[in-house]
Design an enzyme around this catalytic site. Structure first.
Site, mmCIF file in Angstrom:
data_model
loop_
_atom_site.group_PDB
_atom_site.id
_atom_site.type_symbol
_atom_site.label_atom_id
_atom_site.label_comp_id
_atom_site.label_asym_id
_atom_site.label_seq_id
_atom_site.Cartn_x
_atom_site.Cartn_y
_atom_site.Cartn_z
ATOM 1 N N HIS A 84 0.841 -1.211 0.000
ATOM 2 C CA HIS A 84 0.000 0.000 0.000
ATOM 3 C C HIS A 84 0.877 1.263 0.000
ATOM 4 C CE1 HIS A 84 1.240 0.566 4.120
ATOM 5 N NE2 HIS A 84 1.033 -0.736 4.289
HETATM 6 O O1 LIG Z 1 5.820 -0.484 13.524
HETATM 7 P P1 LIG Z 1 4.444 -0.413 12.938
HETATM 8 O O2 LIG Z 1 3.372 -0.234 13.981
HETATM 9 O O3 LIG Z 1 4.349 0.636 11.860
HETATM 10 O O4 LIG Z 1 4.187 -1.857 12.288
HETATM 11 C C1 LIG Z 1 3.087 -2.099 11.444
HETATM 12 C C2 LIG Z 1 3.592 -2.605 10.108
HETATM 13 O O5 LIG Z 1 4.470 -1.643 9.562
HETATM 14 P P2 LIG Z 1 6.009 -1.973 9.272
HETATM 15 O O6 LIG Z 1 6.595 -2.700 10.443
HETATM 16 O O7 LIG Z 1 6.037 -2.793 8.037
HETATM 17 O O8 LIG Z 1 6.612 -0.622 9.070
HETATM 18 C C3 LIG Z 1 2.418 -2.832 9.185
HETATM 19 O O9 LIG Z 1 2.842 -3.214 7.888
HETATM 20 P P3 LIG Z 1 2.286 -2.409 6.598
HETATM 21 O O10 LIG Z 1 3.023 -2.948 5.404
HETATM 22 O O11 LIG Z 1 0.800 -2.695 6.511
HETATM 23 O O12 LIG Z 1 2.573 -0.940 6.815
HETATM 24 C C4 LIG Z 1 1.577 -3.925 9.803
HETATM 25 O O13 LIG Z 1 0.495 -4.252 8.977
HETATM 26 C C5 LIG Z 1 1.025 -3.496 11.168
HETATM 27 O O14 LIG Z 1 0.318 -4.570 11.702
HETATM 28 C C6 LIG Z 1 2.118 -3.026 12.107
HETATM 29 O O15 LIG Z 1 2.799 -4.156 12.621
HETATM 30 P P4 LIG Z 1 3.069 -4.465 14.146
HETATM 31 O O16 LIG Z 1 2.638 -5.881 14.254
HETATM 32 O O17 LIG Z 1 2.264 -3.558 15.016
HETATM 33 O O18 LIG Z 1 4.530 -4.286 14.349
#
Ligand SMILES: O=P(O)(O)O[C@H]1[C@H](OP(=O)(O)O)[C@@H](OP(=O)(O)O)[C@H](O)[C@@H](O)[C@H]1OP(=O)(O)O
Length: 464
Positions: A85
């Site tokens: 996305h």
């Molecule tokens: O650290 P956050 O809260 O932003 O983590 C997100 C995930 O982001 P990412 O670690 O990839 O930067 C998010 O992935 P995305 O591709 O949809 O942006 C994920 O879906 C979301 O569940 C968060 O993961 P977490 O399990 O809370 O670490």
């Protein structure tokens, strides 16, 4: 950039469409200006797509046709692309952490630096918990513009006829930011070809695009396992992280003990999000130099490595269904070449970093010899597993199938740059050679088998 050619060179009808797109759609939200923090290439999964392809800063619709071209004598017949996305707001848990560092700075920081004065007197905390990972306007633009660039690079596939004939398949994860992204991608194509009369649809398919939610073994062993990310926790108390915290405390002139690892990371995210969402080089970025950014980048890479990458085999294997689905599409297209009618020239599939990273790992891409750990930050300095380059917002992995006299060929393109298949020297190998290389995965890699838990661990299975 000399190697970037103008879109107008593709063909006349297309040039007119691009001109139409420019006049209607490339405007205020286009990223411009040189005001980019020095550490912008270190934001990992919170990074802008433009940091991976900086030529886009000059022209958001530019396509590098010197690298994105068919092999001699070949024609593109099918493309499947898996896309993350577009740019989104921070998640709720990170908004809370951002508020914590902001409140500390407002209450305690007392350095005379101009940038601190700016944070305290001009910058306003505007991130709210309810924003929780939702798409932002820049994120919609990421997908609109990507749609136009892909259509420019592969005009015979993303053609007006294929759009009008509903021959382009759109699949997305159910998450709001993904649905919003795929709609923006469709809008990009719609405006490019001026086909406002065409009704686009999309299929929501979480089995394909959020497979990690359905893989019991992954949920039990990694997602819900407190010790699965122990290397990340260890790194939080490493000497490298302590130094980042100390330098930050020094710059703010607050007691060292008041800066926690989470606060250091949240301030880094503030710098990242102000750039990603607002194209601004925020005063928050002054809290970090290049070496601090490398440490915080490594912390994010450690999370991704152990939660979505090579750290645990189940991370990779959870993407078996998606892998098989991609090759089923490619096989079908390859079989249809002889008949002269490939029924599905394009499949656009939108998901998450946690969709792309397991798939890249399953395919043995960006593999590192030595696992990333809390103890080997220095040793991993030149690692290939670098999420800043692999999965920024709107990251995309395309599988491009060509019809060639010697048989179908397959090209892998990550973030609009060709990527070699591991173990194959030909940059666009014969499709059959790729299938041979991945033979074990193609004949095995059964999602149900890989993801099943031993019966004793299956107390919560019925809830999934
Ligand atoms: O650290 P956050 O809260 O932003 O983590 C997100 C995930 O982001 P990412 O670690 O990839 O930067 C998010 O992935 P995305 O591709 O949809 O942006 C994920 O879906 C979301 O569940 C968060 O993961 P977490 O399990 O809370 O670490």
């Amino acid at each position: 950039m000399r190697e970037v050619v103008s879109r107008g060179l593709v063909f006349t009808a297309f040039s007119i469409s691009i001109a139409r797109f420019y006049s209607c759609c490339v405007g205020s939200s286009q990223v411009d200006g040189p005001n980019i923090p020095d550490i912008a290439k270190r934001f990992g999964t919170k990074g802008r797509y433009e940091e991976v392809n900086p030529y886009l800063l000059a022209d958001i619709l530019a396509v590098n046709k010197t690298v994105l071209k068919p092999p001699p004598g070949c024609d593109a017949v099918h493309l499947t692309v898996i896309i993350r996305h577009g740019t989104r707001f921070p998640t709720k848990k990170n908004v809370i952490k951002m508020h914590n560092i902001y409140n500390l700075v407002m209450a305690e920081a007392k350095s005379n630096a101009g940038w601190l004065h700016e944070i305290k007197s001009k910058w306003q905390m505007w991130y709210k918990e309810e924003m929780d990972g939702r798409i932002v306007e820049k994120g919609r633009d990421d997908h609109k513009h990507l749609a136009v660039r892909l259509a420019t690079a592969f005009p015979s596939l993303f053609s007006e006829g294929n759009l009008r004939g509903n021959r382009i398949k759109f699949i997305t994860s159910s998450k709001h930011r993904c649905v919003d992204s795929i709609v923006a991608f469709q809008e990009g194509l719609q405006r490019l070809w001026d086909v406002r009369d065409v009704d686009f649809s999309h299929e929501v398919n979480d089995n394909l695009m959020r497979f990690f939610d359905h893989c019991r073994k992954f949920i039990e062993d990694v997602e819900n396992n407190e010790s699965a990310l122990k290397e990340v926790d260890l790194f939080k108390s490493s000497a490298e992280m302590k130094l980042v915290q100390e330098k930050m405390a020094d710059r703010l002139q607050v007691p060292q003990s008041h800066i926690t690892p989470d606060m250091a990371e949240a301030a880094f995210f503030l710098c990242a999000y102000e750039l990603a969402i607002k194209s601004e080089n925020s005063a928050w970025c002054n809290l970090f130099d290049e070496s601090d950014a490398q440490v915080l980048e490594y912390k994010n890479d450690l999370k991704q490595y152990w939660k979505r990458g090579y750290g645990y085999d189940i991370n990779r294997k959870s993407s078996c269904t998606l892998f098989h689905d991609i090759f089923t599409r490619l096989n079908q297209a390859a079989n249809e070449i002889r008949s002269g009618d490939v029924t599905e020239p394009v499949a656009v599939q939108v998901g998450h970093a946690e969709t792309l990273l397991p798939l890249l790992s399953l395919m043995n891409l960006f593999k590192v010899e030595t696992p990333l750990t809390a103890a080997n930050f220095a040793e991993q300095h030149d690692r290939t597993f670098l999420t800043s380059r692999m999965v920024p917002y709107a990251a995309n992995l395309a599988f491009v199938l060509y019809s060639c006299s010697e048989g179908p060929r397959l090209q892998l393109v990550l973030n609009e740059r060709p990527l070699a298949f591991p173990g194959i020297s030909d940059p666009v190998p014969l499709f059959r050679d790729v299938k041979e290389q991945y033979g074990e995965l193609l004949s095995g890699c059964d999602f149900d088998k890989e993801c099943e838990l031993p019966p004793s661990n299956c107390s919560k299975c019925s809830e999934l």
